[in-house]
Design a protein around this motif. Structure first.
Motif, PDB file in Angstrom:
ATOM      1  N   GLN A 188      45.876  42.465  34.671  1.00 37.04           N
ATOM      2  CA  GLN A 188      47.048  42.235  35.514  1.00 37.04           C
ATOM      3  C   GLN A 188      47.899  41.093  34.981  1.00 37.04           C
ATOM      4  O   GLN A 188      49.129  41.188  34.933  1.00 37.04           O
ATOM      5  CB  GLN A 188      46.619  41.923  36.952  1.00 37.04           C
TER       6      GLN A 188
ATOM      7  N   LYS B  83      54.522  42.585  43.782  1.00 37.89           N
ATOM      8  CA  LYS B  83      53.216  42.525  44.452  1.00 37.89           C
ATOM      9  C   LYS B  83      52.312  43.667  43.964  1.00 37.89           C
ATOM     10  O   LYS B  83      52.750  44.809  43.829  1.00 37.89           O
ATOM     11  CB  LYS B  83      53.388  42.593  45.966  1.00 37.89           C
ATOM     12  N   TRP B  84      51.039  43.324  43.737  1.00 37.17           N
ATOM     13  CA  TRP B  84      50.061  44.305  43.267  1.00 37.17           C
ATOM     14  C   TRP B  84      49.175  44.746  44.426  1.00 37.17           C
ATOM     15  O   TRP B  84      48.656  43.919  45.187  1.00 37.17           O
ATOM     16  CB  TRP B  84      49.192  43.708  42.159  1.00 37.17           C
ATOM     17  N   VAL B  85      48.985  46.061  44.549  1.00 35.03           N
ATOM     18  CA  VAL B  85      48.062  46.654  45.514  1.00 35.03           C
ATOM     19  C   VAL B  85      47.009  47.426  44.729  1.00 35.03           C
ATOM     20  O   VAL B  85      47.350  48.244  43.865  1.00 35.03           O
ATOM     21  CB  VAL B  85      48.779  47.603  46.492  1.00 35.03           C
ATOM     22  N   VAL B  86      45.733  47.159  45.003  1.00 32.02           N
ATOM     23  CA  VAL B  86      44.655  47.829  44.279  1.00 32.02           C
ATOM     24  C   VAL B  86      44.054  48.924  45.142  1.00 32.02           C
ATOM     25  O   VAL B  86      43.913  48.776  46.363  1.00 32.02           O
ATOM     26  CB  VAL B  86      43.576  46.837  43.819  1.00 32.02           C
TER      27      VAL B  86
ATOM     28  N   ALA C 135      37.834  47.261  44.663  1.00 32.33           N
ATOM     29  CA  ALA C 135      39.148  46.956  45.230  1.00 32.33           C
ATOM     30  C   ALA C 135      39.040  45.850  46.275  1.00 32.33           C
ATOM     31  O   ALA C 135      39.821  44.885  46.269  1.00 32.33           O
ATOM     32  CB  ALA C 135      39.758  48.222  45.846  1.00 32.33           C
TER      33      ALA C 135
ATOM     34  N   TYR D 278      38.023  42.579  44.536  1.00 38.34           N
ATOM     35  CA  TYR D 278      39.121  41.996  43.761  1.00 38.34           C
ATOM     36  C   TYR D 278      40.057  41.208  44.680  1.00 38.34           C
ATOM     37  O   TYR D 278      40.492  40.102  44.341  1.00 38.34           O
ATOM     38  CB  TYR D 278      39.890  43.104  43.047  1.00 38.34           C
ATOM     39  N   ARG D 279      40.342  41.751  45.844  1.00 38.42           N
ATOM     40  CA  ARG D 279      41.164  41.033  46.819  1.00 38.42           C
ATOM     41  C   ARG D 279      40.449  39.766  47.291  1.00 38.42           C
ATOM     42  O   ARG D 279      41.075  38.712  47.495  1.00 38.42           O
ATOM     43  CB  ARG D 279      41.476  41.950  48.006  1.00 38.42           C
TER      44      ARG D 279
ATOM     45  N   TYR E 188      40.073  37.420  43.847  1.00 38.46           N
ATOM     46  CA  TYR E 188      41.324  37.088  43.158  1.00 38.46           C
ATOM     47  C   TYR E 188      42.504  37.266  44.122  1.00 38.46           C
ATOM     48  O   TYR E 188      43.438  38.051  43.854  1.00 38.46           O
ATOM     49  CB  TYR E 188      41.506  37.974  41.918  1.00 38.46           C
TER      50      TYR E 188
ATOM     51  N   ALA F 194      45.814  39.964  43.745  1.00 36.51           N
ATOM     52  CA  ALA F 194      45.902  41.189  44.550  1.00 36.51           C
ATOM     53  C   ALA F 194      46.521  40.868  45.903  1.00 36.51           C
ATOM     54  O   ALA F 194      45.945  40.102  46.681  1.00 36.51           O
ATOM     55  CB  ALA F 194      44.524  41.808  44.724  1.00 36.51           C
ATOM     56  N   HIS F 195      47.663  41.462  46.202  1.00 39.64           N
ATOM     57  CA  HIS F 195      48.324  41.223  47.486  1.00 39.64           C
ATOM     58  C   HIS F 195      47.639  41.983  48.607  1.00 39.64           C
ATOM     59  O   HIS F 195      47.580  41.498  49.757  1.00 39.64           O
ATOM     60  CB  HIS F 195      49.794  41.646  47.400  1.00 39.64           C
TER      61      HIS F 195
ATOM     62  N   ALA G 297      44.609  45.578  49.348  1.00 35.48           N
ATOM     63  CA  ALA G 297      43.647  46.507  48.765  1.00 35.48           C
ATOM     64  C   ALA G 297      43.372  47.651  49.718  1.00 35.48           C
ATOM     65  O   ALA G 297      43.354  47.476  50.934  1.00 35.48           O
ATOM     66  CB  ALA G 297      42.337  45.787  48.427  1.00 35.48           C
TER      67      ALA G 297
END
Length: 484
Positions: free
Chosen positions: A143, A156-159, A169, A172-173, A176, A180-181, A183
């Motif tokens: 990322q 913004k990143w959504v996993v 997922a 990760y939120r 990190y 990650a905004h 999940a």
């Protein structure tokens, strides 16, 4: 999620330049399809937790810029315990969301799976680099570099992930949050357990939902098979009945447990993926559902419960276009012990079993009395770890590893925000997932009559009636979070 036995459920930096975004409107649909399904490669670190280790390797990923709009989010689908399937780049619920939200879509294959080979082989010396912790760090590095190289700025990143990637997922939120905004953790068994006997408890409950006698009839059939195995003169009949690849030979308790587990897993798979729309992934046999299985088990014209059980297994094999069942435990151990990338278990079998032995457990034993099968206890599953990876991989090691996993991620005690946890209530994996809201922004979406990762698959008229509303509610929730 692939189970221990069947494992049936991603170096040069090659990135699209900014012109890919401006040219997408001039591409035909066929051109877009070719573009998003082509292999791309990312230079990844081998060991994220040792700064002195400078080794790198090439990790595969896919990208779809067809819907990307300036200021729109970035959607990252997390690969799991098998090759990343590029079919996901054009299909599935997340693609519908991406089109509505103007998202750039990325799919990162999990290290050690598919074409993402960090090491020369899968020897016991190299497999420690295969872990969820390293996989999460892969995501973070990917990322960070992609944001810079593609000029994504503060988008913004959504996993997204389903099953084991669903866990990734959520984790990760959690681990990190600055990256990650939000999940979506579909069918995520976030609690690691050694003995997952509850799996078969849910199988029994799901079989009985509309066919109350079905689990009992399967139990009678399973017990009959167990009795037949007591006498060598029955081995030929069993070989013929279940289309075994070779004449059955039972030399040990492990041989017997392997056969019983292998056959039972055909029923377990039907329950886990009941009525899920997986054809676009290339999966065969989707027409075999709980209703079909239980209708056969209730049909006395097929004979005894054992005969009906045989009919069910043969029907499933025919639907999957399988010619025979490999029921030799010795062959299984040989295949799983092969360390080479071209080996018979290299598509994910050796790798995923290593992760279950060293991180998750998830061993689906027949130890519970509230389930319809017999003959594959916890000791059988743990013995596989020892037989394949060595004496150090024993019950004591497995127990300690699972404890560390829950200490690291929190198990069911999730402490985070902006995570959605969809779970199909037919799916046995929901027993290890989040099924009630933990807070106003740690949201559970339990889905009646739905199976494993059902919310992720393309919609169709035959799906459970709750799914359209759940997908809509999830979309609305993500929209709200992206405005924060």
């Amino acid at each position: 999620m692939a189970r221990t036995q069947l494992l049936v459920l991603l170096a040069g930096l090659c990135l699209a330049g900014s012109d890919a975004f401006t040219q997408r409107s001039f591409q035909s649909k066929s051109e877009v399809l070719v573009t998003v399904q082509q292999d791309r490669w990312f230079m990844q670190r081998l060991d994220h937790f040792n700064g002195a280790d400078t080794r790198v390797w090439e990790q595969r990923y896919f990208m779809n810029v067809s819907f990307s709009q300036s200021g729109g989010p970035v959607f990252l689908m997390i690969g799991g315990e098998g090759a990343a399937n590029p079919a996901w780049m054009t299909q599935g619920t997340w693609i519908i969301y991406a089109e509505k939200m103007g998202a750039l879509c990325l799919l990162l294959e999990h290290r050690f799976y598919g074409k993402s080979h960090p090491t020369n082989d899968m020897s016991v010396e190299n497999l420690p680099y295969l872990s969820s912790r390293q996989a999460l760090a892969d995501l973070a590095h990917f990322q960070t570099v992609m944001t810079e190289n593609l000029g994504l700025g503060d988008r913004k990143w959504v996993v997204f992930g389903g099953s084991y990637p669903g866990c990734l997922a959520a984790w990760y939120r959690i681990k990190y949050p600055h990256l990650a905004h939000a999940a979506v953790a579909s069918s995520a068994p976030v609690k690691a357990v050694v003995n997952f006997s509850e799996y078969l408890d849910v199988v029994q409950e799901s079989l009985a939902r509309n066919h109350s006698d079905c689990p009992g009839t399967i139990k009678m059939a399973s017990d009959t098979l167990l009795e037949l195995l007591d006498y060598k003169e029955n081995y030929g009949k069993i070989t013929k009945d279940f289309y075994l690849c070779k004449l059955l030979v039972i030399r040990s308790k492990m041989d017997m447990a392997f056969l019983l587990d292998t056959i039972a897993e055909y029923i377990m798979d039907v329950v886990q993926y009941n009525n899920d729309n997986r054809e676009f992934e290339g999966v065969k046999g989707g027409n075999m559902t709980i209703n079909v299985v239980c209708d056969i088990m209730a049909n006395e014209s097929f004979g005894s419960p054992y005969d009906r059980y045989v009919e069910v297994i043969q029907r499933i094999m025919k639907a999957r276009k399988e010619k025979c069942i490999e029921a030799s435990y010795q062959q299984f151990v040989r295949d799983m012990s092969n360390i080479h990338w071209e080996g018979p278990a290299s598509s994910g079998g050796r790798q995923w079993m290593y992760q279950t032995c060293t991180e998750f457990g998830y061993f689906q034993s027949s130890d519970s009395v509230f389930q319809p099968f017999s003959g594959f206890p916890l000791s059988y599953h743990v013995q596989q770890c020892t037989d394949i990876y060595g004496l150090a991989y024993n019950l004591s090691m497995v127990v300690g590893a699972i404890q560390q996993t829950n200490e690291n991620y929190g198990g069911l005690n999730v402490q985070s925000s902006r995570i959605i946890f969809p779970n199909g209530l037919i799916d046995p994996w929901h027993a290890l997932g989040i099924n009630t809201n933990l807070s106003s922004d740690l949201l559970a979406f339990p889905i009646e009559d739905a199976a494993h990762c059902a919310d992720m698959y393309p919609a169709r008229p035959e799906e459970p009636p709750m799914l359209p509303a759940v997908r809509r509610d999830m979309y609305e929730q993500l929209t709200k979070w992206l405005q924060l």
